[in-house]
Motif scaffolding. Structure first.
Motif, PDB file in Angstrom:
ATOM      1  N   ARG A 120      38.728  70.547 -32.302  1.00 35.26           N
ATOM      2  CA  ARG A 120      40.007  69.843 -32.375  1.00 35.26           C
ATOM      3  C   ARG A 120      40.455  69.339 -30.999  1.00 35.26           C
ATOM      4  O   ARG A 120      41.227  68.393 -30.902  1.00 35.26           O
ATOM      5  CB  ARG A 120      41.079  70.760 -32.973  1.00 35.26           C
ATOM      6  N   GLU A 121      39.966  69.975 -29.944  1.00 38.99           N
ATOM      7  CA  GLU A 121      40.293  69.546 -28.582  1.00 38.99           C
ATOM      8  C   GLU A 121      39.355  68.444 -28.087  1.00 38.99           C
ATOM      9  O   GLU A 121      39.631  67.801 -27.084  1.00 38.99           O
ATOM     10  CB  GLU A 121      40.207  70.742 -27.620  1.00 38.99           C
ATOM     11  N   GLU A 122      38.235  68.237 -28.803  1.00 31.37           N
ATOM     12  CA  GLU A 122      37.215  67.292 -28.348  1.00 31.37           C
ATOM     13  C   GLU A 122      37.568  65.862 -28.765  1.00 31.37           C
ATOM     14  O   GLU A 122      37.823  65.587 -29.933  1.00 31.37           O
ATOM     15  CB  GLU A 122      35.853  67.682 -28.940  1.00 31.37           C
ATOM     16  N   ASN A 123      37.565  64.935 -27.801  1.00 29.95           N
ATOM     17  CA  ASN A 123      37.913  63.539 -28.075  1.00 29.95           C
ATOM     18  C   ASN A 123      36.697  62.669 -28.367  1.00 29.95           C
ATOM     19  O   ASN A 123      36.810  61.648 -29.039  1.00 29.95           O
ATOM     20  CB  ASN A 123      38.689  62.945 -26.893  1.00 29.95           C
TER      21      ASN A 123
ATOM     22  N   ARG B 277      32.008  65.792 -31.035  1.00 28.15           N
ATOM     23  CA  ARG B 277      32.780  66.494 -32.064  1.00 28.15           C
ATOM     24  C   ARG B 277      31.942  66.699 -33.326  1.00 28.15           C
ATOM     25  O   ARG B 277      31.968  67.768 -33.936  1.00 28.15           O
ATOM     26  CB  ARG B 277      34.037  65.694 -32.392  1.00 28.15           C
ATOM     27  N   GLU B 278      31.197  65.675 -33.711  1.00 26.10           N
ATOM     28  CA  GLU B 278      30.313  65.813 -34.871  1.00 26.10           C
ATOM     29  C   GLU B 278      29.289  66.922 -34.636  1.00 26.10           C
ATOM     30  O   GLU B 278      29.001  67.727 -35.533  1.00 26.10           O
ATOM     31  CB  GLU B 278      29.593  64.490 -35.150  1.00 26.10           C
ATOM     32  N   LYS B 279      28.736  66.974 -33.432  1.00 22.84           N
ATOM     33  CA  LYS B 279      27.759  68.015 -33.103  1.00 22.84           C
ATOM     34  C   LYS B 279      28.377  69.401 -33.252  1.00 22.84           C
ATOM     35  O   LYS B 279      27.770  70.309 -33.847  1.00 22.84           O
ATOM     36  CB  LYS B 279      27.255  67.806 -31.675  1.00 22.84           C
ATOM     37  N   MET B 280      29.597  69.573 -32.745  1.00 20.07           N
ATOM     38  CA  MET B 280      30.275  70.870 -32.836  1.00 20.07           C
ATOM     39  C   MET B 280      30.547  71.247 -34.290  1.00 20.07           C
ATOM     40  O   MET B 280      30.376  72.407 -34.697  1.00 20.07           O
ATOM     41  CB  MET B 280      31.589  70.822 -32.056  1.00 20.07           C
ATOM     42  N   LEU B 281      30.969  70.267 -35.084  1.00 15.44           N
ATOM     43  CA  LEU B 281      31.262  70.536 -36.495  1.00 15.44           C
ATOM     44  C   LEU B 281      30.002  70.944 -37.247  1.00 15.44           C
ATOM     45  O   LEU B 281      30.028  71.864 -38.081  1.00 15.44           O
ATOM     46  CB  LEU B 281      31.886  69.294 -37.131  1.00 15.44           C
ATOM     47  N   ARG B 282      28.907  70.281 -36.978  1.00 15.18           N
ATOM     48  CA  ARG B 282      27.656  70.645 -37.657  1.00 15.18           C
ATOM     49  C   ARG B 282      27.192  72.040 -37.231  1.00 15.18           C
ATOM     50  O   ARG B 282      26.647  72.795 -38.044  1.00 15.18           O
ATOM     51  CB  ARG B 282      26.582  69.597 -37.374  1.00 15.18           C
ATOM     52  N   GLN B 283      27.400  72.381 -35.966  1.00 16.85           N
ATOM     53  CA  GLN B 283      27.046  73.726 -35.516  1.00 16.85           C
ATOM     54  C   GLN B 283      27.944  74.772 -36.167  1.00 16.85           C
ATOM     55  O   GLN B 283      27.483  75.862 -36.525  1.00 16.85           O
ATOM     56  CB  GLN B 283      27.145  73.790 -33.987  1.00 16.85           C
ATOM     57  N   ALA B 284      29.223  74.437 -36.331  1.00 19.18           N
ATOM     58  CA  ALA B 284      30.143  75.357 -37.001  1.00 19.18           C
ATOM     59  C   ALA B 284      29.694  75.617 -38.436  1.00 19.18           C
ATOM     60  O   ALA B 284      29.708  76.759 -38.915  1.00 19.18           O
ATOM     61  CB  ALA B 284      31.558  74.784 -36.980  1.00 19.18           C
ATOM     62  N   LEU B 285      29.265  74.561 -39.137  1.00 15.37           N
ATOM     63  CA  LEU B 285      28.801  74.727 -40.518  1.00 15.37           C
ATOM     64  C   LEU B 285      27.443  75.415 -40.576  1.00 15.37           C
ATOM     65  O   LEU B 285      27.121  76.079 -41.565  1.00 15.37           O
ATOM     66  CB  LEU B 285      28.733  73.361 -41.205  1.00 15.37           C
ATOM     67  N   GLU B 286      26.653  75.256 -39.530  1.00 11.68           N
ATOM     68  CA  GLU B 286      25.381  75.985 -39.461  1.00 11.68           C
ATOM     69  C   GLU B 286      25.642  77.492 -39.415  1.00 11.68           C
ATOM     70  O   GLU B 286      24.967  78.273 -40.089  1.00 11.68           O
ATOM     71  CB  GLU B 286      24.606  75.546 -38.222  1.00 11.68           C
ATOM     72  N   MET B 287      26.649  77.885 -38.632  1.00 15.47           N
ATOM     73  CA  MET B 287      26.963  79.304 -38.491  1.00 15.47           C
ATOM     74  C   MET B 287      27.799  79.826 -39.655  1.00 15.47           C
ATOM     75  O   MET B 287      27.663  80.974 -40.065  1.00 15.47           O
ATOM     76  CB  MET B 287      27.711  79.539 -37.171  1.00 15.47           C
TER      77      MET B 287
ATOM     78  N   ALA C 131      35.630  63.737 -43.016  1.00 14.46           N
ATOM     79  CA  ALA C 131      36.614  62.721 -42.623  1.00 14.46           C
ATOM     80  C   ALA C 131      36.107  61.901 -41.444  1.00 14.46           C
ATOM     81  O   ALA C 131      36.251  60.672 -41.416  1.00 14.46           O
ATOM     82  CB  ALA C 131      37.939  63.394 -42.271  1.00 14.46           C
ATOM     83  N   LEU C 132      35.504  62.570 -40.469  1.00 10.10           N
ATOM     84  CA  LEU C 132      34.970  61.860 -39.301  1.00 10.10           C
ATOM     85  C   LEU C 132      33.917  60.840 -39.724  1.00 10.10           C
ATOM     86  O   LEU C 132      33.913  59.693 -39.269  1.00 10.10           O
ATOM     87  CB  LEU C 132      34.390  62.881 -38.318  1.00 10.10           C
ATOM     88  N   LEU C 133      33.008  61.247 -40.625  1.00  9.36           N
ATOM     89  CA  LEU C 133      31.932  60.349 -41.056  1.00  9.36           C
ATOM     90  C   LEU C 133      32.469  59.210 -41.919  1.00  9.36           C
ATOM     91  O   LEU C 133      32.006  58.068 -41.817  1.00  9.36           O
ATOM     92  CB  LEU C 133      30.873  61.142 -41.813  1.00  9.36           C
ATOM     93  N   ILE C 134      33.430  59.501 -42.787  1.00  7.98           N
ATOM     94  CA  ILE C 134      34.027  58.445 -43.617  1.00  7.98           C
ATOM     95  C   ILE C 134      34.671  57.387 -42.734  1.00  7.98           C
ATOM     96  O   ILE C 134      34.478  56.180 -42.930  1.00  7.98           O
ATOM     97  CB  ILE C 134      35.058  59.045 -44.591  1.00  7.98           C
ATOM     98  N   ASN C 135      35.429  57.820 -41.750  1.00 11.64           N
ATOM     99  CA  ASN C 135      36.123  56.876 -40.874  1.00 11.64           C
ATOM    100  C   ASN C 135      35.166  56.130 -39.961  1.00 11.64           C
ATOM    101  O   ASN C 135      35.529  55.119 -39.371  1.00 11.64           O
ATOM    102  CB  ASN C 135      37.181  57.610 -40.052  1.00 11.64           C
ATOM    103  N   ARG C 136      33.928  56.624 -39.867  1.00 11.88           N
ATOM    104  CA  ARG C 136      32.891  55.943 -39.098  1.00 11.88           C
ATOM    105  C   ARG C 136      32.030  55.071 -40.012  1.00 11.88           C
ATOM    106  O   ARG C 136      31.023  54.525 -39.598  1.00 11.88           O
ATOM    107  CB  ARG C 136      32.021  56.978 -38.385  1.00 11.88           C
ATOM    108  N   GLN C 137      32.399  54.967 -41.288  1.00 15.17           N
ATOM    109  CA  GLN C 137      31.649  54.206 -42.293  1.00 15.17           C
ATOM    110  C   GLN C 137      30.253  54.785 -42.509  1.00 15.17           C
ATOM    111  O   GLN C 137      29.282  54.060 -42.703  1.00 15.17           O
ATOM    112  CB  GLN C 137      31.543  52.724 -41.884  1.00 15.17           C
ATOM    113  N   ALA C 138      30.153  56.115 -42.457  1.00 15.95           N
ATOM    114  CA  ALA C 138      28.865  56.785 -42.669  1.00 15.95           C
ATOM    115  C   ALA C 138      29.068  57.993 -43.576  1.00 15.95           C
ATOM    116  O   ALA C 138      28.590  59.089 -43.293  1.00 15.95           O
ATOM    117  CB  ALA C 138      28.259  57.206 -41.332  1.00 15.95           C
TER     118      ALA C 138
END
Length: 691
Positions: free
Chosen positions: A498-501, A506-516, A529-536
């Motif tokens: 949430r602090e990462e701009n 940020r995507e990398k951190m989120l994927r690591q969070a879901l990995e753990m 939400a991040l991927l939707i707003n990136r059209q992916a």
């Protein structure tokens, strides 16, 4: 519906099953250059065009076209393709395609076909089994087919069964799906079949086709004619609604002994789907409901604080009045006080580690270093309050720095020559005592090593290790993440991303969070939400979480991801769990329209733009209104002319439709490929290719 149709277990029905399977199986052909071949099929004697002639690729045995009212067809072939032209009552014609051919003319002549128990006279189009040409209409992810099959009385005796098997063919992906079959029994055949199954024809162990059977009756007679009419409607679920589809029909008549007739035809090419042009976009939301946010977890942590104390040469005790030592002891006291002032923290241990310089005798240096550490831990332990000291563990450890460390410092200060000489001594003498004696022989030992580098090593560094139960600061979380992200808790991952701009980080951190933490719903939602707003958009991310019990934001984001992926039916299954409010009203309206529900939603989606309003009108079959609205679209846009072509063609203003499609393709040549798959205009394209 998807279907794996169970064919009858009787000998005759098994024969039909073999025929249908044989017709459905395709054999791959080597890749060659594909080109468009057009042609006309006429009666050899009368030269009149023939409607309904099936064009089959003899290599794959796949029906690829059917002639129109003017006997015309268009197919994609390669040089050497072998085409079979067939029609009941006419002799089949085989044509081998040459690369130089772009247009061919095929002549077919009549043939009296004698079949046991029936005679087929095919001098007229009405004297054959002919499913009516139709459209494949798209609603959500379902392809809907509606047609009628005319069955001439002359072709059907009382001891026969007719099976008509429609098949949805995905031309883009070379896949096929069986739809519900039409099974048409003569009364005598049906009664006999029932007796064969001991009057349990409809049981689980009875005729597998029984649930599809329609028994011939006078009510099915076409008004004013002798033909029977079988109505048919069904739908089939597909994931890729924008692919190119055809609807093929395999037909066979069987009696009790054998298959006595079979044929293949295409009743629809392309899909009628004006909503393919519907434009929509939604922004996804992060979790803003704090009740779902992860909470801080009390965890055991190891923190390290470093102090540097100066000891006099050969002395085991330091001077606590030395300004440097006063400052360092003050730092340690501040660290201990900070831990003790935290009500959630508990100090567990204090370990002191120190290193002495390598000059002199090794054992003497090691003993001196250990005495210094013992004194340091005894002195520093007094900084801890008595109540906390009782449950703490204190330890000390000493070591002697190596001469290799001296060489490293020399190289770091850009003195490679001196470093090399030190390394040569180390290499020659294995004992550290021998190394120390020979180091003194170096010309720069006193002026450089004794004056500058050995004091840096004798200035012993100490590390205070203490374990505390506390919440880490964001800087400490970042440090811990850099060391090993697998140490982070859900809460720490949450604070970190949430602090990462930077969106990539940020995507990398989120994927690591879901990995753990695979069940970390907040992280899954925020990544979606991040991927939707990136059209992916990734429709799989929230699949495990969305549903009746999920928060609104999760279901709404999953609906957006599914709509963006073209999975309209799956999105519609979540609509009931998303409340209709100001924030979600447009999403629910677009979802309803894309799934073929227009009542109550037309006004909402019409407000999103003229083109959207127009294509929704076309989807609602309000073609006159759509045509009027076309006049408000910019004439310089190729899509304006394409949509006009659809309107004119539906209203049977063919000449105008043809002109508009020609303009559209001239302005945007890519629309030609689209038109080939569009059931609203592909007949116009066929007209164009014949001119």
């Amino acid at each position: 519906m998807k279907s794996n149709i169970p064919f009858a277990c009787s000998g005759v029905s098994r024969m039909f099953q073999i025929v249908v399977i044989f017709l459905l199986v395709s054999v791959g052909a080597p890749a060659q250059e594909v080109f468009r071949l057009t042609g006309t099929v006429v009666d050899k004697d009368t030269k009149e065009p023939l409607l309904g002639v099936s064009v089959t690729d003899s290599t794959t045995r796949r029906g690829i076209a059917i002639t129109d009212l003017d006997g015309r067809f268009a197919v994609d072939v390669h040089s050497g393709s072998i085409l079979r032209f067939s029609m009941v009552g006419l002799k089949s014609q085989i044509v081998k395609v040459k690369s130089s051919q772009k247009h061919i003319k095929v002549e077919m002549q009549q043939n009296e076909v004698a079949l046991k128990e029936m005679v087929v006279s095919a001098k007229r189009i009405t004297d054959k089994i002919q499913p009516e040409p139709t459209d494949i209409e798209v609603r959500g992810n379902y392809l809907h087919v509606k047609t009628r099959v005319r069955v001439p009385r002359e072709m059907f005796s009382r001891n026969n069964r007719l099976v008509v098997q429609p098949v949805i063919c995905n031309v883009t992906r070379h896949e096929e799906q069986l739809m519900r079959p039409m099974v048409y029994d003569a009364r005598t055949y049906n009664r006999t079949q029932d007796r064969l199954y001991d009057y349990r024809m409809n049981d689980d162990k009875g005729d597998p086709l029984a649930r599809y059977v329609v028994v011939r009756s006078d009510e099915m007679r076409e008004k004013g004619r002798t033909n029977d009419i079988i109505g048919y409607t069904d739908s089939s679920y597909v994931e890729h609604v924008k692919d190119n589809y055809t609807c093929n029909v395999y037909m066979a008549i069987e009696n009790y002994n054998r298959i006595i007739y079979r044929d293949t035809t295409i009743i629809a090419q392309g899909t009628v789907n004006p909503l393919r042009w519907f434009d929509y976009s939604f922004a996804a939301s992060q979790f803003d409901d704090e009740s779902y946010w992860p909470k801080p977890e009390v965890q055991l942590r190891d923190s390290r604080g470093e102090v540097n104390l100066r000891f006099p040469i050969s002395k085991a005790q330091f001077d606590d009045n030395d300004p440097n030592n006063v400052e360092e002891i003050g730092k340690m006291r501040e660290q201990i006080d900070q831990v003790m002032s935290n009500k959630d923290a508990t100090l567990h241990s204090l370990a002191i580690e120190g290193t002495s310089s390598p000059d002199g005798r090794y054992n003497a240096n090691l003993q001196l270093a250990q005495k210094r550490m013992d004194y340091a831990v005894q002195y520093l332990s007094r900084l801890v309050p008595e109540r906390a000291r009782r449950n703490m563990k204190f330890s000390s450890e000493a070591s002697v720095a190596s001469w290799s460390r001296v060489a490293e410092l020399l190289r770091a200060d850009s003195l490679p020559g001196e470093a090399r000489q030190v390394e040569e001594v180390i290499k020659r003498w294995r004992s550290i005592d021998e190394q120390s004696r020979n180091m003194r022989k170096l010309p720069f030992y006193h002026s450089l090593l004794m004056e500058k580098y050995l004091p840096r090593l004798r200035r012993v560094g100490y590390v205070m290790n203490y374990s505390v139960f506390r919440q880490l600061t964001i800087d400490e979380i970042r440090q811990l993440y850099g060391e090993d992200y697998r140490q982070l808790s859900k809460y720490e991952f949450f604070r970190l991303y949430r602090e990462e701009n930077d969106s990539i980080q940020r995507e990398k951190m989120l994927r690591q969070a879901l990995e753990m933490y695979p069940s970390f719903m907040v992280a899954a939602n925020d990544l979606a939400a991040l991927l939707i707003n990136r059209q992916a958009a990734d429709p799989d991310l929230l699949r495990p979480f969305a549903g009746k019990e999920a928060p609104m934001v999760v279901n709404a984001n999953q609906m957006i991801a599914l709509l963006n992926a073209g999975l309209f039916t799956a999105a519609d299954s979540l609509a009931a769990f998303v409340p209709d409010n100001e924030r979600t009203h447009m999403l629910l309206a677009v979802n309803a329209v894309l799934n073929g529900r227009f009542d109550g939603y037309y006004e909402t989606v019409a407000s999103t733009g003229l083109r959207n309003q127009l294509v929704v009108l076309l989807a609602m079959k309000r073609d006159e209104e759509a045509l009027k609205l076309c006049q408000q679209l910019p004439d310089s846009d190729a899509m304006t002319h394409y949509l006009k072509a659809i309107c004119f063609n539906r209203l049977e203003r063919i000449s105008e439709a043809y002109d508009e499609l020609a303009k559209a393709i001239q302005m945007d040549p890519s629309l030609k490929q689209v038109a080939h798959t569009d059931g609203d205009v592909n007949d116009l394209l066929l007209d164009k290719e014949h001119k």
